[in-house]
Design a protein around this motif. Sequence first.
Motif, PDB file in Angstrom:
ATOM      1  N   ASP A 196      -3.391   6.893  -5.190  1.00 18.48           N
ATOM      2  CA  ASP A 196      -4.020   7.230  -3.916  1.00 18.48           C
ATOM      3  C   ASP A 196      -5.415   6.636  -3.759  1.00 18.48           C
ATOM      4  O   ASP A 196      -5.991   6.662  -2.679  1.00 18.48           O
ATOM      5  CB  ASP A 196      -4.082   8.752  -3.751  1.00 18.48           C
ATOM      6  CG  ASP A 196      -2.681   9.340  -3.605  1.00 18.48           C
ATOM      7  OD1 ASP A 196      -1.859   8.714  -2.902  1.00 18.48           O
ATOM      8  OD2 ASP A 196      -2.417  10.388  -4.204  1.00 18.48           O
ATOM      9  N   HIS A 254       1.100   4.251  -2.790  1.00 17.54           N
ATOM     10  CA  HIS A 254       0.892   5.676  -2.502  1.00 17.54           C
ATOM     11  C   HIS A 254       2.073   6.505  -2.995  1.00 17.54           C
ATOM     12  O   HIS A 254       1.901   7.600  -3.531  1.00 17.54           O
ATOM     13  CB  HIS A 254       0.651   5.884  -1.007  1.00 17.54           C
ATOM     14  CG  HIS A 254      -0.718   5.448  -0.581  1.00 17.54           C
ATOM     15  ND1 HIS A 254      -1.190   5.565   0.699  1.00 17.54           N
ATOM     16  CD2 HIS A 254      -1.726   4.865  -1.281  1.00 17.54           C
ATOM     17  CE1 HIS A 254      -2.432   5.085   0.774  1.00 17.54           C
ATOM     18  NE2 HIS A 254      -2.758   4.655  -0.414  1.00 17.54           N
ATOM     19  N   LYS A 280       0.833  -1.204   0.000  1.00 13.54           N
ATOM     20  CA  LYS A 280       0.000   0.000   0.000  1.00 13.54           C
ATOM     21  C   LYS A 280       0.867   1.253   0.000  1.00 13.54           C
ATOM     22  O   LYS A 280       0.635   2.185  -0.788  1.00 13.54           O
ATOM     23  CB  LYS A 280      -0.922   0.012   1.227  1.00 13.54           C
ATOM     24  CG  LYS A 280      -1.954   1.119   1.179  1.00 13.54           C
ATOM     25  CD  LYS A 280      -2.799   1.175   2.435  1.00 13.54           C
ATOM     26  CE  LYS A 280      -2.057   1.865   3.568  1.00 13.54           C
ATOM     27  NZ  LYS A 280      -2.914   2.070   4.762  1.00 13.54           N
ATOM     28  N   ASN A 281       1.890   1.275   0.852  1.00 13.62           N
ATOM     29  CA  ASN A 281       2.770   2.443   0.911  1.00 13.62           C
ATOM     30  C   ASN A 281       3.481   2.661  -0.426  1.00 13.62           C
ATOM     31  O   ASN A 281       3.623   3.797  -0.882  1.00 13.62           O
ATOM     32  CB  ASN A 281       3.787   2.281   2.042  1.00 13.62           C
ATOM     33  CG  ASN A 281       3.102   2.299   3.406  1.00 13.62           C
ATOM     34  OD1 ASN A 281       1.968   2.777   3.534  1.00 13.62           O
ATOM     35  ND2 ASN A 281       3.765   1.749   4.409  1.00 13.62           N
ATOM     36  N   LYS A 317      -6.977   2.231  -0.862  1.00 12.54           N
ATOM     37  CA  LYS A 317      -7.116   2.539   0.564  1.00 12.54           C
ATOM     38  C   LYS A 317      -6.527   1.464   1.454  1.00 12.54           C
ATOM     39  O   LYS A 317      -6.125   1.720   2.574  1.00 12.54           O
ATOM     40  CB  LYS A 317      -8.601   2.729   0.918  1.00 12.54           C
ATOM     41  CG  LYS A 317      -9.239   3.925   0.240  1.00 12.54           C
ATOM     42  CD  LYS A 317      -8.521   5.220   0.593  1.00 12.54           C
ATOM     43  CE  LYS A 317      -8.895   6.343  -0.367  1.00 12.54           C
ATOM     44  NZ  LYS A 317      -7.970   7.469  -0.350  1.00 12.54           N
ATOM     45  N   ASN A 347       1.689   7.415  -6.362  1.00 12.49           N
ATOM     46  CA  ASN A 347       0.493   8.241  -6.592  1.00 12.49           C
ATOM     47  C   ASN A 347      -0.793   7.471  -6.920  1.00 12.49           C
ATOM     48  O   ASN A 347      -1.707   8.027  -7.516  1.00 12.49           O
ATOM     49  CB  ASN A 347       0.742   9.302  -7.664  1.00 12.49           C
ATOM     50  CG  ASN A 347       1.739  10.332  -7.183  1.00 12.49           C
ATOM     51  OD1 ASN A 347       1.705  10.731  -6.017  1.00 12.49           O
ATOM     52  ND2 ASN A 347       2.645  10.744  -8.056  1.00 12.49           N
TER      53      ASN A 347
END
Lengths: 81, 81
Positions: free
Chosen positions: A31, A26, A22-23, A34, A29
């Motif tokens: 985003d 992110h 997940k990181n 969740k 980008n």
Amino acid sequence: MKIRVLVSYKDSVLDPQGQTVKNALHTLNYDCVKDVRQGKVFELELEEVSPEKVEEVIPEIAHTVLANPIIEKFEWQVIEE
Amino acid sequence: MKIRVLVSYKDSVLDPQGQTVKNALHTLNYDCVKDVRQGKVFELELEEVSPEKVEEVIPEIAHTVLANPIIEKFEWQVIEE
């Protein structure tokens, strides 16, 4: 006959691999992502077994070999007759 | 929206983990299991995305982050709208 067994952490168990993915997403980008949970998938090729036998043997295999029932849950499905 | 991405080795790639599981099952007398392939499963929770965006973004994520396209293949499906 082909069986797919999905093994993943129980919802109450932290999933650091999923968090890392997940990181990473992110950072790139993405985003809209969740949450990510990571697990394992096993595809088993079976021969000479009746559907009844499969119903018996697959949960047994998943419970004793593929998953750790303390922290993991599993689900399975027939993907090829 | 919940997406499941399955990542596994291409058929032409050896899968030592799967072989080990198969051998373990034979030791336990599950001789009906002829082959085992192991892979990874990712469940992604997405928010605020249109179905078109999902069609675009999930293969991109799978290709660049979740799978190594040299040796792995992936498939994905929506498991929760």
